[in-house]
Design a protein around this motif. Structure first.
Motif, mmCIF file in Angstrom:
data_model
loop_
_atom_site.group_PDB
_atom_site.id
_atom_site.type_symbol
_atom_site.label_atom_id
_atom_site.label_comp_id
_atom_site.label_asym_id
_atom_site.label_seq_id
_atom_site.Cartn_x
_atom_site.Cartn_y
_atom_site.Cartn_z
ATOM 1 N N VAL A 1 6.235 -0.021 9.079
ATOM 2 C CA VAL A 1 6.424 -1.477 9.002
ATOM 3 C C VAL A 1 5.111 -2.177 9.351
ATOM 4 O O VAL A 1 4.664 -3.094 8.644
ATOM 5 C CB VAL A 1 7.562 -1.920 9.948
ATOM 6 N N TYR A 2 4.474 -1.733 10.402
ATOM 7 C CA TYR A 2 3.178 -2.304 10.807
ATOM 8 C C TYR A 2 2.141 -2.075 9.696
ATOM 9 O O TYR A 2 1.359 -2.980 9.361
ATOM 10 C CB TYR A 2 2.739 -1.642 12.110
ATOM 11 N N GLY B 1 -1.178 -1.656 3.932
ATOM 12 C CA GLY B 1 -1.246 -0.225 3.628
ATOM 13 C C GLY B 1 -0.244 0.171 2.549
ATOM 14 O O GLY B 1 0.543 -0.662 2.070
ATOM 15 N N LYS B 2 -0.283 1.443 2.175
ATOM 16 C CA LYS B 2 0.539 1.899 1.047
ATOM 17 C C LYS B 2 1.640 2.868 1.459
ATOM 18 O O LYS B 2 2.462 3.245 0.622
ATOM 19 C CB LYS B 2 -0.356 2.588 0.013
ATOM 20 N N ASP B 3 1.650 3.297 2.700
ATOM 21 C CA ASP B 3 2.591 4.340 3.110
ATOM 22 C C ASP B 3 3.856 3.722 3.703
ATOM 23 O O ASP B 3 3.990 3.613 4.931
ATOM 24 C CB ASP B 3 1.932 5.281 4.121
ATOM 25 N N HIS B 4 4.759 3.296 2.824
ATOM 26 C CA HIS B 4 6.020 2.739 3.305
ATOM 27 C C HIS B 4 7.086 2.902 2.229
ATOM 28 O O HIS B 4 6.796 3.074 1.045
ATOM 29 C CB HIS B 4 5.867 1.266 3.677
ATOM 30 N N TYR B 5 8.339 2.872 2.712
ATOM 31 C CA TYR B 5 9.493 2.986 1.826
ATOM 32 C C TYR B 5 10.202 1.634 1.726
ATOM 33 O O TYR B 5 9.882 0.691 2.446
ATOM 34 C CB TYR B 5 10.465 4.036 2.371
ATOM 35 N N GLN B 6 11.215 1.616 0.869
ATOM 36 C CA GLN B 6 11.977 0.383 0.662
ATOM 37 C C GLN B 6 12.518 -0.185 1.980
ATOM 38 O O GLN B 6 12.438 -1.387 2.234
ATOM 39 C CB GLN B 6 13.133 0.682 -0.317
ATOM 40 N N ALA C 1 12.484 -4.460 6.025
ATOM 41 C CA ALA C 1 12.402 -4.881 7.436
ATOM 42 C C ALA C 1 11.162 -5.747 7.655
ATOM 43 O O ALA C 1 11.227 -6.809 8.302
ATOM 44 C CB ALA C 1 12.367 -3.654 8.345
ATOM 45 N N ALA C 2 10.036 -5.308 7.099
ATOM 46 C CA ALA C 2 8.788 -6.060 7.275
ATOM 47 C C ALA C 2 8.909 -7.459 6.686
ATOM 48 O O ALA C 2 8.483 -8.449 7.296
ATOM 49 C CB ALA C 2 7.631 -5.302 6.616
ATOM 50 N N GLU C 3 9.520 -7.560 5.495
ATOM 51 C CA GLU C 3 9.668 -8.873 4.841
ATOM 52 C C GLU C 3 10.635 -9.761 5.607
ATOM 53 O O GLU C 3 10.440 -10.972 5.682
ATOM 54 C CB GLU C 3 10.136 -8.690 3.390
ATOM 55 N N LYS C 4 11.679 -9.157 6.172
ATOM 56 C CA LYS C 4 12.641 -9.952 6.961
ATOM 57 C C LYS C 4 11.927 -10.579 8.157
ATOM 58 O O LYS C 4 12.146 -11.761 8.469
ATOM 59 C CB LYS C 4 13.779 -9.035 7.418
ATOM 60 N N PRO D 1 6.192 -15.940 9.889
ATOM 61 C CA PRO D 1 5.178 -15.644 8.850
ATOM 62 C C PRO D 1 3.833 -15.200 9.402
ATOM 63 O O PRO D 1 3.106 -14.462 8.744
ATOM 64 C CB PRO D 1 5.058 -16.981 8.107
ATOM 65 N N GLN D 2 3.497 -15.651 10.611
ATOM 66 C CA GLN D 2 2.178 -15.301 11.150
ATOM 67 C C GLN D 2 2.079 -13.857 11.606
ATOM 68 O O GLN D 2 1.013 -13.435 12.078
ATOM 69 C CB GLN D 2 1.799 -16.251 12.288
ATOM 70 N N VAL D 3 3.160 -13.066 11.456
ATOM 71 C CA VAL D 3 3.097 -11.675 11.907
ATOM 72 C C VAL D 3 2.032 -10.883 11.140
ATOM 73 O O VAL D 3 1.387 -9.987 11.687
ATOM 74 C CB VAL D 3 4.487 -10.996 11.803
ATOM 75 N N VAL D 4 1.833 -11.242 9.867
ATOM 76 C CA VAL D 4 0.839 -10.519 9.061
ATOM 77 C C VAL D 4 -0.570 -10.784 9.596
ATOM 78 O O VAL D 4 -1.354 -9.859 9.830
ATOM 79 C CB VAL D 4 0.955 -10.922 7.576
ATOM 80 N N ALA D 5 -0.870 -12.076 9.808
ATOM 81 C CA ALA D 5 -2.187 -12.415 10.367
ATOM 82 C C ALA D 5 -2.364 -11.793 11.747
ATOM 83 O O ALA D 5 -3.458 -11.330 12.101
ATOM 84 C CB ALA D 5 -2.348 -13.929 10.446
#
Ligand SMILES: C[S@@+](CC[C@H](N)C(=O)[O-])C[C@H]1O[C@@H](n2cnc3c(N)ncnc32)[C@H](O)[C@@H]1O
Length: 292
Positions: free
Chosen positions: A28-29, A35-40, A45-48, A54-58
């Motif tokens: 998720v992180y 990165g590219k190593d993740h599943y659906q 979870a990451a999108e939720k 929204p600032q979690v990405v930054a």
């Protein structure tokens, strides 16, 4: 965003080590880092969490920038040549050994994680210069004796070591004694050693962070715990803080190359190990370019 792994097509038996249907903290992180190593399940979870906060990405990217800054400072200005990186996550650009060995190719790094999947990736991708070394230990931070015993196989504990605890202590609940764990690790370090931390906080945006944490903890089995400034500072209690102390992560020595100007819901701090009573002069190899 595409994945480096095929998506699972059918439910599989629960696997305590690897289950692509269960969101995984490091994947998720990694998604937030691009990165590219993740599943659906990881992506959902990451999108939720992004929808709630929204600032979690930054914040995740600012945390990686802090990793690069603090390792540059330790390797460059403090002359540290040995690192224990606890909870490194999946391999991402500017990892600890890349940054340290770019300054001092003989640097030795021990990566420690309690997740076997993280270590499989680390062994494959976090590879050392010929002059230095990288080692990989499966151990839980909450068992500092095991972490230290593993690190002693590679590192010289009579020489300074930097212990990195970045974005990992917020996975350790108060009932597991995170401050006592940091103290137990740092007591074993030689003079000149340091401990660096970064930690999630709700101090700057309580509503979105609380909503993001609630979503994360509902979906991801390893719960995350935001802490206030005083609670994060207490994790380093008894240690001597290196200026500027425990500060918003993006304000930690922002003039060092690798800084990130986006805001982050995180604190960062660096402390000297207890055996180190003196403020050492800068390492002779220091160059002003580190602060360009
Ligand atoms: C969010 S990632 C942080 C990655 C990296 N340190 C960074 O700051 O970019 C958290 C990592 O800590 C690891 N972790 C979580 N709890 C841990 C524990 N109790 N002991 C060791 N590793 C742990 C996870 O497996 C994951 O690799």
């Amino acid at each position: 965003m595409s994945s480096g792994f095929p998506d699972p097509v059918a439910p599989t038996a629960p696997d305590p080590v690897f289950d692509p249907l269960v969101p995984h903290p490091a994947r998720v992180y990694g998604y937030w880092l691009g990165g590219k190593d993740h599943y659906q399940a990881d992506r959902e979870a990451a999108e939720k969490v992004i929808r709630c906060c929204p600032q979690v990405v930054a914040g995740a990217r600012a945390n990686r920038a802090f990793l690069a800054r603090v390792v540059r400072y330790l390797a460059g200005e403090r002359g540290i040549r040995q690192f224990i990186d606890i909870g490194p996550g999946l391999p991402a650009p500017a990892s600890t050994h890349e940054t340290a060995q770019a300054i001092a190719p003989r640097s030795r790094i021990v990566y420690v994680d309690n997740d076997p999947l993280v270590l499989v990736h680390a062994r494959a991708l976090l590879t050392s210069t010929p002059q230095g070394s990288c080692d990989y230990i499966e151990a839980d931070l909450r068992n500092p004796a095991a972490v230290l015993a593993g690190a002693r196989q590679t590192l010289d504990f009579t020489q300074p070591i930097a212990v990195l605890l970045l974005a990992v202590l917020h996975f350790v609940p108060d009932t597991d004694g995170p401050a006592a764990t940091v103290a137990a690790l740092s007591r074993q370090l030689a003079p000149g050693s340091h401990v660096a931390i970064s930690h999630l906080t709700g101090d700057f945006a309580l509503g979105p962070v609380t909503a993001g944490v609630t979503a994360y903890n509902t979906l991801v089995p390893t719960a995350v715990i935001p802490r206030s400034h005083s609670e994060v500072s207490a994790l380093l209690s008894g240690l001597s803080l290196v200026p500027p102390g425990v500060v918003p992560l993006t304000e930690w020595r922002p003039t060092i190359a690798g800084s990130c100007w986006a805001s982050a819901d995180m604190y960062a701090g660096l402390a000297r190990a207890p055996g180190d009573r003196h403020d050492h002069p800068p390492h002779p190899a220091v160059t002003r370019s580190l602060q360009a």
